[in-house]
Design an enzyme around this catalytic site. Sequence first.
Site, PDB file in Angstrom:
ATOM      1  N   ARG A 154      73.258  72.893  42.957  1.00 15.61           N
ATOM      2  CA  ARG A 154      72.543  73.873  42.154  1.00 15.61           C
ATOM      3  C   ARG A 154      72.092  75.012  43.073  1.00 15.61           C
ATOM      4  NH1 ARG A 154      70.358  68.744  40.682  1.00 15.61           N
ATOM      5  NH2 ARG A 154      70.765  68.183  38.480  1.00 15.61           N
ATOM      6  N   LYS A 178      66.597  67.744  41.319  1.00 14.26           N
ATOM      7  CA  LYS A 178      65.540  67.778  40.311  1.00 14.26           C
ATOM      8  C   LYS A 178      64.722  66.498  40.375  1.00 14.26           C
ATOM      9  CE  LYS A 178      67.582  70.878  36.900  1.00 14.26           C
ATOM     10  NZ  LYS A 178      68.011  71.021  35.483  1.00 14.26           N
ATOM     11  N   HIS A 247      75.893  79.496  38.355  1.00 15.37           N
ATOM     12  CA  HIS A 247      76.004  78.085  37.980  1.00 15.37           C
ATOM     13  C   HIS A 247      77.444  77.719  37.628  1.00 15.37           C
ATOM     14  CE1 HIS A 247      74.385  74.209  36.802  1.00 15.37           C
ATOM     15  NE2 HIS A 247      75.040  74.277  35.655  1.00 15.37           N
ATOM     16  N   ARG A 250      79.217  75.507  40.159  1.00 12.42           N
ATOM     17  CA  ARG A 250      78.928  74.072  40.012  1.00 12.42           C
ATOM     18  C   ARG A 250      79.722  73.504  38.832  1.00 12.42           C
ATOM     19  NH1 ARG A 250      74.821  69.959  40.696  1.00 12.42           N
ATOM     20  NH2 ARG A 250      73.973  69.171  38.722  1.00 12.42           N
ATOM     21  N   HIS A 273      73.036  63.937  38.392  1.00 11.83           N
ATOM     22  CA  HIS A 273      72.525  63.783  37.041  1.00 11.83           C
ATOM     23  C   HIS A 273      71.875  62.415  36.869  1.00 11.83           C
ATOM     24  CE1 HIS A 273      75.556  66.936  35.327  1.00 11.83           C
ATOM     25  NE2 HIS A 273      74.466  67.492  35.812  1.00 11.83           N
ATOM     26  N   TYR A 282      80.608  68.033  30.705  1.00 12.43           N
ATOM     27  CA  TYR A 282      81.590  68.692  31.558  1.00 12.43           C
ATOM     28  C   TYR A 282      83.000  68.215  31.242  1.00 12.43           C
ATOM     29  CZ  TYR A 282      78.000  70.597  34.640  1.00 12.43           C
ATOM     30  OH  TYR A 282      76.945  71.299  35.145  1.00 12.43           O
TER      31      TYR A 282
END
Length: 310
Positions: A154, A178, A247, A250, A273, A282
Site C-alpha cells: 500500500r 493496517k 493503488h 497494488r 488482507h 481481485y
Amino acid sequence: MTPQVARFLAHLEGARNLSPHTVAAYRRDLLDLEDFTRIYLGRDEFRWGELTRGVIRAFLGEAVRRGLAPRTVARKLSSVRALFRHLHRTGEITSDPARHVRGPKLDRTLPGHLRAEEITALFRWAETRAEQDNGLPETRLLVALELLYGSGLRLSEVASLDVRSLDLDRGQLRVLGKGRKERIVPLTTAAAKAVRRYLPRRREVVEPGCPALLVGRHGRRLSNRHIQRSVRTVLAEFADAADVSVHSLRHSFATHLLDAGADLMAVKELLGHVSLGTTRIYAHTSKERLRRVYRGAHPRARRPRRDGAD
C-alpha cells in the site's frame, strides 16, 4: 453557504489537512444539500437541527431522480454524514439524523490495473532514467514503483518503511500494515538492485537519526502525498485506463499473480488482507485467463485433434 458549513469546511482544510480537491467535493455536496433543504422546507432560513432522517432521504432520492450514479449518491451521503457527525460532536445539534440513513447498494469495484505491456514500458523508462540521471528523485521513484508493484505494498506502507525494514541479502522486507499487523513480503531482485542504487543518494541528504527509507531533498521522510503525486504523474503517461491510480499498482500486482495461476490464499497473505473475501474481489482476472482455464478444464471445450484421434 451557512456558517456551520463554512466552519466545517475550514475544519476539513485546517485540522484534517484534506486536499483542496477533496474539500471542493464536500463543498459542492453540502451546498447541494442546502439548496435542496430550502426548497423542501419552503423557506430560505433554516436550522440544521430541523433536518430529519426523512429530509436526508428525500435529498438522496432527488439525486437519484436527477440520474446521478450510485457512487456519486453514496459520496453525497458520505459528505452529509461527515457534516452532521461534526455538528453533533461540537454540540450544534442534539442528535445525528444522518447516522442511520442507508446509501445506495454499490458493486465492489477496484481501480483499473495496468496491462503487462504497460508495466514493462513503465519500468523500462524508470530504470533507464535512474541509470542515466542517478539523482535522488530518479532513483527514489524507481524504488517506490518496485515496492508498489513488485511487492504489492500500500502507499502508506511504502511511506512508513525504514531502511532496517529491508533485508536485501534475503530478498524480503518487513511491513507494518493496517491494524499495525506485521508481515514479511518478498523483495524482488529488481527492487533490491534499485534500493542499492538509491541508498548512496539517500546518504547524501538524510538527516542524522532519520530511519526512513524514502526521504526528500531536506533529508526527512517523504509524505504519502508526495509519493502519490510523483507516482501518479508517471502512471498518467503509461496507462491507457482513465481510472488508474497509485493503488492500481497494488491491484496490478494481485491481478498479474492470479492471471499467472497463483493461489488465492497466497495472494491474500502477500497483500496483508485479514479476510479472504477482500482478496477475492481481485479474482475478476482477465477474460483470457478464464478462457484458458475453461479450455483446459472443461471436456466439451477441448478442441478435437486434427487427425481425428480421441
